[in-house]
Every structure is written in C-alpha cells, then in structure tokens.
Enzyme design. Structure first.
Site, PDB file in Angstrom:
ATOM      1  N   SER A 195       0.833  -1.205   0.000  1.00 22.32           N
ATOM      2  CA  SER A 195       0.000   0.000   0.000  1.00 22.32           C
ATOM      3  C   SER A 195       0.863   1.249   0.000  1.00 22.32           C
ATOM      4  O   SER A 195       1.977   1.252   0.538  1.00 22.32           O
ATOM      5  CB  SER A 195      -0.865  -0.019   1.265  1.00 22.32           C
ATOM      6  OG  SER A 195      -1.486   1.220   1.462  1.00 22.32           O
ATOM      7  N   TYR A 238      -2.304  -1.414  10.919  1.00 19.12           N
ATOM      8  CA  TYR A 238      -2.528  -1.917   9.554  1.00 19.12           C
ATOM      9  C   TYR A 238      -1.350  -1.538   8.651  1.00 19.12           C
ATOM     10  O   TYR A 238      -0.769  -2.391   7.969  1.00 19.12           O
ATOM     11  CB  TYR A 238      -3.837  -1.362   8.963  1.00 19.12           C
ATOM     12  CG  TYR A 238      -3.911  -1.539   7.463  1.00 19.12           C
ATOM     13  CD1 TYR A 238      -4.155  -2.784   6.900  1.00 19.12           C
ATOM     14  CD2 TYR A 238      -3.684  -0.460   6.591  1.00 19.12           C
ATOM     15  CE1 TYR A 238      -4.181  -2.961   5.517  1.00 19.12           C
ATOM     16  CE2 TYR A 238      -3.712  -0.625   5.212  1.00 19.12           C
ATOM     17  CZ  TYR A 238      -3.953  -1.871   4.684  1.00 19.12           C
ATOM     18  OH  TYR A 238      -3.970  -2.048   3.318  1.00 19.12           O
ATOM     19  N   LYS A 254       1.882  -3.837   6.595  1.00 16.83           N
ATOM     20  CA  LYS A 254       2.372  -3.801   5.201  1.00 16.83           C
ATOM     21  C   LYS A 254       3.885  -3.602   5.175  1.00 16.83           C
ATOM     22  O   LYS A 254       4.597  -4.241   4.400  1.00 16.83           O
ATOM     23  CB  LYS A 254       1.663  -2.693   4.420  1.00 16.83           C
ATOM     24  CG  LYS A 254       0.177  -2.950   4.199  1.00 16.83           C
ATOM     25  CD  LYS A 254      -0.069  -4.227   3.402  1.00 16.83           C
ATOM     26  CE  LYS A 254      -1.532  -4.589   3.310  1.00 16.83           C
ATOM     27  NZ  LYS A 254      -1.798  -5.935   2.792  1.00 16.83           N
TER      28      LYS A 254
HETATM   29  P1  NAD Z   1     -11.076  -7.273   0.966  1.00 17.81           P
HETATM   30  O1  NAD Z   1     -11.325  -7.283   2.435  1.00 17.81           O
HETATM   31  O2  NAD Z   1     -12.214  -6.986   0.070  1.00 17.81           O
HETATM   32  O3  NAD Z   1     -10.431  -8.661   0.522  1.00 17.81           O
HETATM   33  C1  NAD Z   1      -9.578  -9.415   1.360  1.00 17.81           C
HETATM   34  C2  NAD Z   1     -10.084 -10.841   1.363  1.00 17.81           C
HETATM   35  O4  NAD Z   1      -9.218 -11.646   2.165  1.00 17.81           O
HETATM   36  C3  NAD Z   1     -11.496 -10.991   1.948  1.00 17.81           C
HETATM   37  O5  NAD Z   1     -12.293 -11.707   1.032  1.00 17.81           O
HETATM   38  C4  NAD Z   1     -11.285 -11.769   3.253  1.00 17.81           C
HETATM   39  O6  NAD Z   1     -12.382 -12.613   3.531  1.00 17.81           O
HETATM   40  C5  NAD Z   1     -10.000 -12.520   2.963  1.00 17.81           C
HETATM   41  N1  NAD Z   1      -9.192 -12.851   4.140  1.00 17.81           N
HETATM   42  C6  NAD Z   1      -8.747 -11.997   5.102  1.00 17.81           C
HETATM   43  N2  NAD Z   1      -7.999 -12.669   5.998  1.00 17.81           N
HETATM   44  C7  NAD Z   1      -7.952 -13.966   5.590  1.00 17.81           C
HETATM   45  C8  NAD Z   1      -7.331 -15.139   6.107  1.00 17.81           C
HETATM   46  N3  NAD Z   1      -6.621 -15.127   7.246  1.00 17.81           N
HETATM   47  N4  NAD Z   1      -7.492 -16.295   5.421  1.00 17.81           N
HETATM   48  C9  NAD Z   1      -8.222 -16.339   4.289  1.00 17.81           C
HETATM   49  N5  NAD Z   1      -8.841 -15.263   3.770  1.00 17.81           N
HETATM   50  C10 NAD Z   1      -8.702 -14.088   4.408  1.00 17.81           C
HETATM   51  O7  NAD Z   1      -9.870  -6.238   0.712  1.00 17.81           O
HETATM   52  P2  NAD Z   1      -9.330  -5.625  -0.656  1.00 17.81           P
HETATM   53  O8  NAD Z   1      -9.712  -4.195  -0.701  1.00 17.81           O
HETATM   54  O9  NAD Z   1      -9.660  -6.518  -1.784  1.00 17.81           O
HETATM   55  O10 NAD Z   1      -7.770  -5.674  -0.348  1.00 17.81           O
HETATM   56  C11 NAD Z   1      -6.945  -6.730  -0.803  1.00 17.81           C
HETATM   57  C12 NAD Z   1      -5.513  -6.478  -0.350  1.00 17.81           C
HETATM   58  O11 NAD Z   1      -5.071  -5.212  -0.839  1.00 17.81           O
HETATM   59  C13 NAD Z   1      -5.329  -6.429   1.162  1.00 17.81           C
HETATM   60  O12 NAD Z   1      -4.092  -7.026   1.475  1.00 17.81           O
HETATM   61  C14 NAD Z   1      -5.289  -4.938   1.460  1.00 17.81           C
HETATM   62  O13 NAD Z   1      -4.579  -4.658   2.625  1.00 17.81           O
HETATM   63  C15 NAD Z   1      -4.554  -4.421   0.228  1.00 17.81           C
HETATM   64  N6  NAD Z   1      -4.818  -3.018  -0.051  1.00 17.81           N
HETATM   65  C16 NAD Z   1      -6.097  -2.596  -0.237  1.00 17.81           C
HETATM   66  C17 NAD Z   1      -6.345  -1.242  -0.493  1.00 17.81           C
HETATM   67  C18 NAD Z   1      -7.754  -0.744  -0.683  1.00 17.81           C
HETATM   68  O14 NAD Z   1      -7.951   0.475  -0.680  1.00 17.81           O
HETATM   69  N7  NAD Z   1      -8.748  -1.590  -0.871  1.00 17.81           N
HETATM   70  C19 NAD Z   1      -5.278  -0.335  -0.559  1.00 17.81           C
HETATM   71  C20 NAD Z   1      -3.976  -0.812  -0.374  1.00 17.81           C
HETATM   72  C21 NAD Z   1      -3.743  -2.170  -0.133  1.00 17.81           C
HETATM   73  C1  UD1 Z   2      -7.043   4.538   3.680  1.00 15.73           C
HETATM   74  C2  UD1 Z   2      -5.838   4.183   4.485  1.00 15.73           C
HETATM   75  C3  UD1 Z   2      -4.846   3.428   3.649  1.00 15.73           C
HETATM   76  C4  UD1 Z   2      -5.496   2.177   3.100  1.00 15.73           C
HETATM   77  C5  UD1 Z   2      -6.738   2.577   2.330  1.00 15.73           C
HETATM   78  C6  UD1 Z   2      -7.503   1.348   1.934  1.00 15.73           C
HETATM   79  C7  UD1 Z   2      -5.712   5.954   6.174  1.00 15.73           C
HETATM   80  C8  UD1 Z   2      -4.882   7.060   6.695  1.00 15.73           C
HETATM   81  N1  UD1 Z   2      -5.252   5.363   5.062  1.00 15.73           N
HETATM   82  O1  UD1 Z   2      -6.632   5.425   2.648  1.00 15.73           O
HETATM   83  O2  UD1 Z   2      -3.744   3.060   4.427  1.00 15.73           O
HETATM   84  O3  UD1 Z   2      -4.587   1.518   2.256  1.00 15.73           O
HETATM   85  O4  UD1 Z   2      -7.605   3.379   3.146  1.00 15.73           O
HETATM   86  O5  UD1 Z   2      -8.285   0.845   2.958  1.00 15.73           O
HETATM   87  O6  UD1 Z   2      -6.722   5.645   6.726  1.00 15.73           O
HETATM   88  N2  UD1 Z   2     -12.802  10.987   3.280  1.00 15.73           N
HETATM   89  C9  UD1 Z   2     -13.794  11.881   3.613  1.00 15.73           C
HETATM   90  N3  UD1 Z   2     -14.973  11.377   4.107  1.00 15.73           N
HETATM   91  C10 UD1 Z   2     -15.191  10.037   4.262  1.00 15.73           C
HETATM   92  C11 UD1 Z   2     -14.169   9.130   3.908  1.00 15.73           C
HETATM   93  C12 UD1 Z   2     -12.971   9.647   3.424  1.00 15.73           C
HETATM   94  O7  UD1 Z   2     -13.639  13.102   3.487  1.00 15.73           O
HETATM   95  O8  UD1 Z   2     -16.275   9.657   4.730  1.00 15.73           O
HETATM   96  C13 UD1 Z   2     -11.531  11.520   2.725  1.00 15.73           C
HETATM   97  C14 UD1 Z   2     -10.317  11.148   3.565  1.00 15.73           C
HETATM   98  O9  UD1 Z   2     -10.092  12.096   4.562  1.00 15.73           O
HETATM   99  C15 UD1 Z   2      -9.228  11.114   2.496  1.00 15.73           C
HETATM  100  C16 UD1 Z   2      -9.959  10.675   1.219  1.00 15.73           C
HETATM  101  O10 UD1 Z   2     -11.343  10.930   1.469  1.00 15.73           O
HETATM  102  O11 UD1 Z   2      -8.723  12.396   2.285  1.00 15.73           O
HETATM  103  C17 UD1 Z   2      -9.775   9.187   0.917  1.00 15.73           C
HETATM  104  O12 UD1 Z   2     -10.091   8.455   2.095  1.00 15.73           O
HETATM  105  P1  UD1 Z   2     -10.178   6.859   2.105  1.00 15.73           P
HETATM  106  O13 UD1 Z   2     -11.029   6.393   0.989  1.00 15.73           O
HETATM  107  O14 UD1 Z   2     -10.553   6.453   3.488  1.00 15.73           O
HETATM  108  O15 UD1 Z   2      -8.700   6.401   1.771  1.00 15.73           O
HETATM  109  P2  UD1 Z   2      -7.319   6.801   2.474  1.00 15.73           P
HETATM  110  O16 UD1 Z   2      -7.533   7.418   3.784  1.00 15.73           O
HETATM  111  O17 UD1 Z   2      -6.525   7.565   1.476  1.00 15.73           O
END
Ligand code: NAD
Ligand code: UD1
Length: 339
Positions: free
Chosen positions: A125, A150, A154
């Site tokens: 991330s 969290y 990472k």
């Molecule tokens: P998500 O929660 O939709 O998907 C994660 C999946 O992993 C879920 O289906 C959950 O049931 C499964 N899971 C969790 N722990 C498990 C375990 N111990 N064993 C088996 N299954 C398990 O999340 P996502 O948004 O698809 O994110 C996927 C990856 O990307 C994660 O590692 C997350 O940290 C990373 N990531 C996501 C974002 C984002 O904004 N969505 C940003 C940066 C990094």
């Molecule tokens: C967050 C996490 C990041 C993680 C990602 C995916 C933090 C500091 N970072 O990113 O580590 O990888 O989620 O889960 O939490 N916002 C509003 N109102 C809302 C929601 C969000 O104004 O109700 C704003 C936030 O302040 C931010 C932007 O929208 O400026 C994006 O927020 P969000 O979607 O939560 O993502 P991040 O915070 O960037």
C-alpha cells in the site's frame, strides 16, 4: 498456468480473478469469507464463463495452508491479497491485525518453500510512504513510520518477504496500491464494505442511494488547491490488470531482481471535493455533504509517480475519475436493487 489467489472473493481479488481467467490462467481461490461473500464465485463465473476452484479456510491455519500447497504444488504463482484492511479497526485491535496479516503471510512463504512454488505477488500500500516529502512519490522514497498497525503490517510484510528471499528460491513483487475505487463494468462484482464504510467512494455511493444521510468531508483546511485532501484514485480493473502483468513478468523470467516494488497509481491527484463533483456529474444528482474536521491519521496529499511501473511493466492505468465514479455508482445501484 495455475495461480493461487488468496482473498480472491474480496474486492481487488475478485476483479483480479476475472482478469486472470480472461487471459487464460487457471485460478484457485483461498478465502475464509471473513470480509466477502461466497456468491462472488457465481458472479465471476457469470462474467468469465469459468468457475474458479474455491477452498474456504483461514490462512492463519498452518496445517491447512501446508496441506493446501501439498495438493497444489503445480502452482505457477501466488497473488496474496488476503488480509484485514480497516485502518481504524487496526488501532482498536492491533494483535488481531498483526496475527491475521503477518501469520498468514509467513504460512504462505513456508508452504511455498516446501512445495517449491516460486512466484509471489504481494498486496502492499502507498500507506508505507506516509506523507512523502516529495510528490509525486516514487518507489525510491523512504518508508515513514506507520500511522497504524494496519500500515505497519504492510511495512513488516515487505521486510519479511525480503528476508525470506535471501535464503530461498522465491521471487516476489510487491505492488503498492494507491486508492482503488470503482467496479467491474458488468456491475456483477464491486466493493462491498461491511457496516458503515470508512472509505470515501463507498460512502459517497451509499449516501447517494439513501443508505447514509450525509457524507462528512474530513477537513478543508489542508494546504491543497481547494483545502481538501488529495489522493491518487485508481480504477480497480486497471489495478487488477497490473497483477496479471506482474504474474507474467515472473513466470516469463523478466524480473531484474528477485524482489521488485511497483507503485500502482495513475499519477493524478484529486481532492475530496473533485471526487464529489465528478460523482455528481456522472450520477446526475447533487450529493448531500458537509465539511467537518480532519480525520486523525490522514495525510494531506499523496499521489504516485507511476513511471517505473509504466516503463518496466508496460502497464498504465487507463480509466478516468469519471469512469471510476460511474462504475462505482452502477455497481451500488445494481447491488441494492437485488438486496
Ligand atoms: P477485501 O477485504 O475486500 O479482501 C480481502 C479478502 O481476504 C477478503 O475476502 C477476506 O475474507 C480474505 N481474508 C482476510 N484474511 C484472511 C485469512 N486469514 N485467510 C483467508 N482469507 C482471508 O480487501 P481488498 O480491498 O480486496 O484488499 C486486498 C488487499 O489489498 C489487502 O491485502 C489490502 O490490505 C490491500 N490493499 C487494499 C487497499 C484498498 O484500498 N482496498 C489499498 C492498499 C492495499
Ligand atoms: C485509507 C488508508 C490506507 C489504506 C486505504 C484502503 C488511512 C490514513 N489510510 O486510505 O492506508 O490503504 O484506506 O483501505 O486511513 N474521506 C472523507 N470522508 C469520508 C471518507 C474519506 O472526506 O467519509 C476523505 C479522507 O479524509 C481522504 C480521502 O477521502 O482524504 C480518501 O479516504 P479513504 O477512501 O478512506 O482512503 P485513504 O484514507 O486515502
């Protein structure tokens, strides 16, 4: 070409399974359904015409993970998405996050070594950069102390992987995602947050559909053009496609080092108000929002320098912010019409 996708019924995982299958890969999903629904498998089958093999178990379970790999030693690679990802919750329950995100990774690495599976793609991330000193942020930027457990999982995960590579045959690519949003054009899969969404776009679409009364915009006194925080939003399908490119790079032995890191972003920063304006335009309706104070732990602005990914992977995010919002809105409407 068989690939294990952990967390494959989750948000990014499901979109990646679709892209993999559409490019001819055979996919095996492992997920414990802690944050996703098994019906996603049906949706993937509807989109691609192929049903991925699915096994439901917890990757924190060492014996089950080793057993899985012993039955699937023909895997060409692993894409490891499975993790918990709610930043706020990780502050409340740090040990739950460290256990789930780190033990699952260690189990997978051990199982890959014992079953001689070589290639790992890891979900990292942009949170590892914190508030970068230089924007756009490149992969060479220093890692900042994590703001949350969290984020720390990472950082530690990247270190665990690097240390493991030094003493094994493994190769790994860490993909650092910026802010994935949007949904598949079919509107059959998308982001399904449990309870009240923490992230911006699911909160916007749930407000527009009437599930939430009002969006709170966290702060308008940042040092940005309109005062609201700036992020690099990327369409989840663009993100998913980068995983296919990364897997192919590993299988085709095109890596330059046995550990590589790539930013997955568009290179464009948008403010919260710009995201809202884009949503209002594509949805053709005003959004009910108010400005409130800043959210603890938020960085002011971050967007990617994607040039290393663009040049090395030959991959570039294609979809605009309007397309991201339009697809998220289409998905929200389609899902709510059936649930
Ligand atoms: P998500 O929660 O939709 O998907 C994660 C999946 O992993 C879920 O289906 C959950 O049931 C499964 N899971 C969790 N722990 C498990 C375990 N111990 N064993 C088996 N299954 C398990 O999340 P996502 O948004 O698809 O994110 C996927 C990856 O990307 C994660 O590692 C997350 O940290 C990373 N990531 C996501 C974002 C984002 O904004 N969505 C940003 C940066 C990094
Ligand atoms: C967050 C996490 C990041 C993680 C990602 C995916 C933090 C500091 N970072 O990113 O580590 O990888 O989620 O889960 O939490 N916002 C509003 N109102 C809302 C929601 C969000 O104004 O109700 C704003 C936030 O302040 C931010 C932007 O929208 O400026 C994006 O927020 P969000 O979607 O939560 O993502 P991040 O915070 O960037």
């Amino acid at each position: 070409m068989k690939i294990l996708v952990t967390g494959g019924t989750g948000y990014i995982g499901s979109h990646t399974v679709v892209e993999l299958q559409q490019q001819g890969f055979e996919v095996v999903i492992v997920d414990n359904l802690s944050n996703s629904q098994v019906s996603v498998i049906d949706s993937i089958e509807k989109i691609t015409g192929k049903r991925p093999h699915f096994e439901e178990f917890d990757l924190v379970d060492y014996v089950k993970t080793l057993d899985f790999f012993s039955r699937h030693s023909d895997l060409k690679g692993v894409i490891h998405f499975a993790a918990f990802k709610a930043v706020g919750e990780s502050v409340e329950k740090p040990l739950v996050y460290y256990r789930n995100n780190l033990v699952s990774l260690m189990n997978i690495l051990e199982a890959m070594i014992s079953s001689k599976v070589e290639n790992l793609v890891f979900s990292s991330s942009c949170t590892v950069y914190g508030q970068p000193d230089v924007l756009p942020v490149s992969e060479k930027a220093p890692i900042k102390k994590a703001e949350s457990p969290y984020g720390n999982t990472k950082q530690i995960s990247e270190e665990i992987i690097q240390d493991t590579l030094k003493s094994s045959h493994l190769k790994a690519i860490a993909l650092r995602y910026f802010n994935p949003i949007g949904a598949h054009e079919s509107a059959l899969i998308g982001e399904l947050p449990l309870g009240v969404p923490n992230n911006l776009v699911p909160f916007i679409t749930q407000t527009a559909i009437g599930l939430r009364k009002q969006l709170s915009v966290f702060g308008d006194d940042y040092n940005t053009p309109d005062g609201t925080a700036v992020r690099d939003y990327i369409h989840v399908v663009d993100l998913a496609q980068a995983h296919v490119v990364a897997v192919k790079r590993m299988i085709e032995a095109k890596m330059k080092h046995n550990f590589e890191i790539f930013n997955l972003g568009t290179g464009n920063g948008y403010s919260v108000l710009e995201v809202i304006k884009s949503f209002e335009k594509v949805a053709g309706m005003p959004l009910n929002y108010q400005i409130v104070s800043r959210r603890a732990g938020d960085v002011e602005q971050v967007w990617a320098d994607p040039s290393w990914s663009n040049n090395e992977l030959g991959w570039k995010a294609q979809k605009s912010l309007d397309e991201m919002n339009a697809s998220a809105w289409k998905w929200e409407k389609a899902y709510r019409s059936q649930h």
